[in-house]
Write a protein that holds these residues in place. Structure first.
Motif, PDB file in Angstrom:
ATOM      1  N   ALA A  90       0.828  -1.203   0.000  1.00 16.46           N
ATOM      2  CA  ALA A  90       0.000   0.000   0.000  1.00 16.46           C
ATOM      3  C   ALA A  90       0.863   1.253   0.000  1.00 16.46           C
ATOM      4  N   ARG A  91       1.952   1.195   0.714  1.00 16.72           N
ATOM      5  CA  ARG A  91       2.845   2.347   0.791  1.00 16.72           C
ATOM      6  C   ARG A  91       3.431   2.697  -0.576  1.00 16.72           C
ATOM      7  N   HIS A  92       3.816   1.635  -1.322  1.00 16.35           N
ATOM      8  CA  HIS A  92       4.359   1.890  -2.665  1.00 16.35           C
ATOM      9  C   HIS A  92       3.326   2.606  -3.519  1.00 16.35           C
ATOM     10  N   GLY A  93       2.102   2.077  -3.472  1.00 19.90           N
ATOM     11  CA  GLY A  93       1.025   2.683  -4.261  1.00 19.90           C
ATOM     12  C   GLY A  93       0.813   4.131  -3.867  1.00 19.90           C
ATOM     13  N   LEU A  94       0.812   4.375  -2.569  1.00 19.93           N
ATOM     14  CA  LEU A  94       0.588   5.740  -2.076  1.00 19.93           C
ATOM     15  C   LEU A  94       1.724   6.664  -2.505  1.00 19.93           C
ATOM     16  N   ASN A 108      -3.208  -9.268  -8.148  1.00 18.20           N
ATOM     17  CA  ASN A 108      -3.475  -8.324  -7.069  1.00 18.20           C
ATOM     18  C   ASN A 108      -4.821  -7.682  -7.352  1.00 18.20           C
ATOM     19  N   THR A 109      -5.810  -8.087  -6.596  1.00 21.34           N
ATOM     20  CA  THR A 109      -7.183  -7.661  -6.855  1.00 21.34           C
ATOM     21  C   THR A 109      -7.316  -6.141  -6.858  1.00 21.34           C
ATOM     22  N   LYS A 110      -6.638  -5.512  -5.913  1.00 23.17           N
ATOM     23  CA  LYS A 110      -6.756  -4.067  -5.788  1.00 23.17           C
ATOM     24  C   LYS A 110      -6.209  -3.356  -7.040  1.00 23.17           C
ATOM     25  N   VAL A 111      -5.006  -3.814  -7.466  1.00 23.44           N
ATOM     26  CA  VAL A 111      -4.401  -3.191  -8.657  1.00 23.44           C
ATOM     27  C   VAL A 111      -5.274  -3.451  -9.877  1.00 23.44           C
ATOM     28  N   GLN A 112      -5.751  -4.706  -9.999  1.00 17.32           N
ATOM     29  CA  GLN A 112      -6.543  -5.039 -11.181  1.00 17.32           C
ATOM     30  C   GLN A 112      -7.860  -4.275 -11.211  1.00 17.32           C
ATOM     31  N   ALA A 113      -8.507  -4.193 -10.058  1.00 19.45           N
ATOM     32  CA  ALA A 113      -9.788  -3.478 -10.006  1.00 19.45           C
ATOM     33  C   ALA A 113      -9.586  -1.995 -10.302  1.00 19.45           C
ATOM     34  N   THR A 114      -8.525  -1.439  -9.724  1.00 20.88           N
ATOM     35  CA  THR A 114      -8.238  -0.018  -9.981  1.00 20.88           C
ATOM     36  C   THR A 114      -7.974   0.200 -11.465  1.00 20.88           C
ATOM     37  N   TRP A 115      -7.172  -0.687 -12.048  1.00 18.73           N
ATOM     38  CA  TRP A 115      -6.802  -0.567 -13.457  1.00 18.73           C
ATOM     39  C   TRP A 115      -8.040  -0.616 -14.354  1.00 18.73           C
ATOM     40  N   VAL A 157     -13.403   4.156 -17.092  1.00 20.12           N
ATOM     41  CA  VAL A 157     -13.915   5.517 -16.928  1.00 20.12           C
ATOM     42  C   VAL A 157     -13.350   6.427 -18.016  1.00 20.12           C
ATOM     43  N   ILE A 158     -12.044   6.282 -18.276  1.00 15.42           N
ATOM     44  CA  ILE A 158     -11.416   7.149 -19.292  1.00 15.42           C
ATOM     45  C   ILE A 158     -12.015   6.873 -20.678  1.00 15.42           C
ATOM     46  N   VAL A 159     -12.094   5.594 -21.045  1.00 16.02           N
ATOM     47  CA  VAL A 159     -12.563   5.256 -22.393  1.00 16.02           C
ATOM     48  C   VAL A 159     -14.038   5.618 -22.578  1.00 16.02           C
ATOM     49  N   LEU A 160     -14.868   5.270 -21.583  1.00 16.11           N
ATOM     50  CA  LEU A 160     -16.294   5.582 -21.716  1.00 16.11           C
ATOM     51  C   LEU A 160     -16.527   7.094 -21.645  1.00 16.11           C
ATOM     52  N   GLY A 161     -15.744   7.763 -20.803  1.00 18.67           N
ATOM     53  CA  GLY A 161     -15.850   9.220 -20.735  1.00 18.67           C
ATOM     54  C   GLY A 161     -15.505   9.859 -22.063  1.00 18.67           C
ATOM     55  N   LEU A 162     -14.446   9.361 -22.715  1.00 16.86           N
ATOM     56  CA  LEU A 162     -14.065   9.896 -24.021  1.00 16.86           C
ATOM     57  C   LEU A 162     -15.135   9.603 -25.069  1.00 16.86           C
ATOM     58  N   PHE A 163     -15.781   8.457 -24.938  1.00 13.37           N
ATOM     59  CA  PHE A 163     -16.856   8.108 -25.876  1.00 13.37           C
ATOM     60  C   PHE A 163     -17.994   9.124 -25.761  1.00 13.37           C
ATOM     61  N   VAL A 164     -18.393   9.424 -24.534  1.00  9.48           N
ATOM     62  CA  VAL A 164     -19.483  10.389 -24.333  1.00  9.48           C
ATOM     63  C   VAL A 164     -19.041  11.783 -24.792  1.00  9.48           C
TER      64      VAL A 164
END
Ligand SMILES: [Cu+2]
Length: 320
Positions: free
Chosen positions: A13-17, A99-106, A112-119
């Motif tokens: 977690a520290r590395h991520g932070l 790593n569930t956290k990394v994968q879910a975040t990714w 969000v980025i791709v769908l946001g760009l689509f809209v």
């Protein structure tokens, strides 16, 4: 990060932070730089509403892309520095099992980025009625209307000519547009496929024979703009460009009236085929006959001849 190999480094977690905290100010700085310093100078400028819209779109995409790029750079730099092999450390790193956290975040962030760009892209295409691109003969976002200034753009090897149906169908080799008026371009071709690219206007529309391709722009700055052919159309494709001007409405009207009167006087308006959404040069009866005797007559007659110096006012038909 599940791997904590390296000299007693911080838990995952520290590395991520840490990576996040290094990345955040860089991303904010980059976006501020893009918005404040780069955005006002981005092509194609702000000469029309369409150009300004494109400039805004490019700025928004740059502001989305910069943090992504910076994250990758920061991550690489962090990994190279913090997780490098230390001298004397011959141990294998621990096996990775996801790593569930990394994968879910990714997955969340990229979705969000791709769908946001689509809209964003869809809205930015619909609101400005095609964003300066050709919408075909029957545009759905902004139906063609006779009340707007109509400008027909005719491509042919290797020149553009322009007809103004609201001014008797006059035809010129120069494009003058009034400031602050919505222009409805009707782009077509007499021979092969061309593309009408008025760079500073933010307009690029295919010029296809037999097709009336509608595009819009509303000039909001005075000045000169370039027109280029943007579709390889033969030997002199590269020479197929000229300049246009955005002028005040009064100057435009005076110019158009003068041109119309002049073309009526010397017989060009009579010699030209009637204004039409498209032209078939092979069935215009006057083709290649009396038309080419008029100096500089171009475009819708199906032949282009250079503006030859002539006696009287024939030679200056196309000067402002
Ligand atoms: Cu061309």
């Amino acid at each position: 990060m599940s791997h904590s190999a390296g000299a007693g480094s911080a838990p995952g977690a520290r590395h991520g932070l840490r990576i996040f905290l290094i990345w955040l100010p860089l991303a904010v700085a980059a976006d501020l730089l893009i918005w404040l310093a780069w955005y006002p100078h981005l092509p194609p400028g702000r000469m029309t509403d369409q150009a300004q819209g494109q400039q805004f779109d490019i700025a928004v995409m740059a502001m989305l892309a910069a943090p992504v790029l910076l994250f990758i750079w920061v991550y690489f730099a962090y990994a190279l520095i913090v997780w490098r092999r230390r001298p004397g450390d011959d141990e294998d790193g621990p096996p990775l099992h996801g790593n569930t956290k990394v994968q879910a975040t990714w997955i969340t962030a990229t979705s969000v980025i791709v769908l946001g760009l689509f809209v964003f892209g869809t809205v930015q295409l619909i609101l400005p009625a095609g964003a300066g691109a050709g919408e075909g003969p029957s545009p759905i976002w902004n139906p063609a209307s006779a009340t707007r200034l109509q400008v027909q753009v005719i491509g042919q090897q290797w020149a553009f000519t322009y007809r103004f149906p609201q001014f008797g169908g006059l035809e010129t080799t120069q494009l003058e547009l009034p400031l602050g008026e919505e222009v409805e371009f009707h782009v077509t071709s007499l021979d092969v496929i061309h593309s009408f690219w008025a760079y500073q206007l933010g307009v690029k529309a295919d010029a296809n024979p037999g097709v009336d391709n509608v595009a819009y722009a509303k000039p909001q700055q005075l000045g000169r703009f370039t027109v280029r052919c943007s579709e390889l159309c033969g030997l002199w494709h590269g020479a197929m460009f000229n300049y246009g001007h955005v002028v005040t409405p009064a100057t435009f009207t005076a110019w158009a009236r003068t041109m119309q009167a002049r073309e009526a006087r010397i017989g060009i308006l009579r010699a030209l085929p009637p204004y039409a959404p498209t032209y078939n040069p092979t069935v215009i009866p006057q083709l290649g006959q009396d038309l080419v005797k008029v100096a500089g007559i171009t475009g819708a007659n199906g032949y282009w001849t250079p503006s030859l110096p002539q006696s009287g006012d024939k030679g200056d038909v196309f000067s402002p």
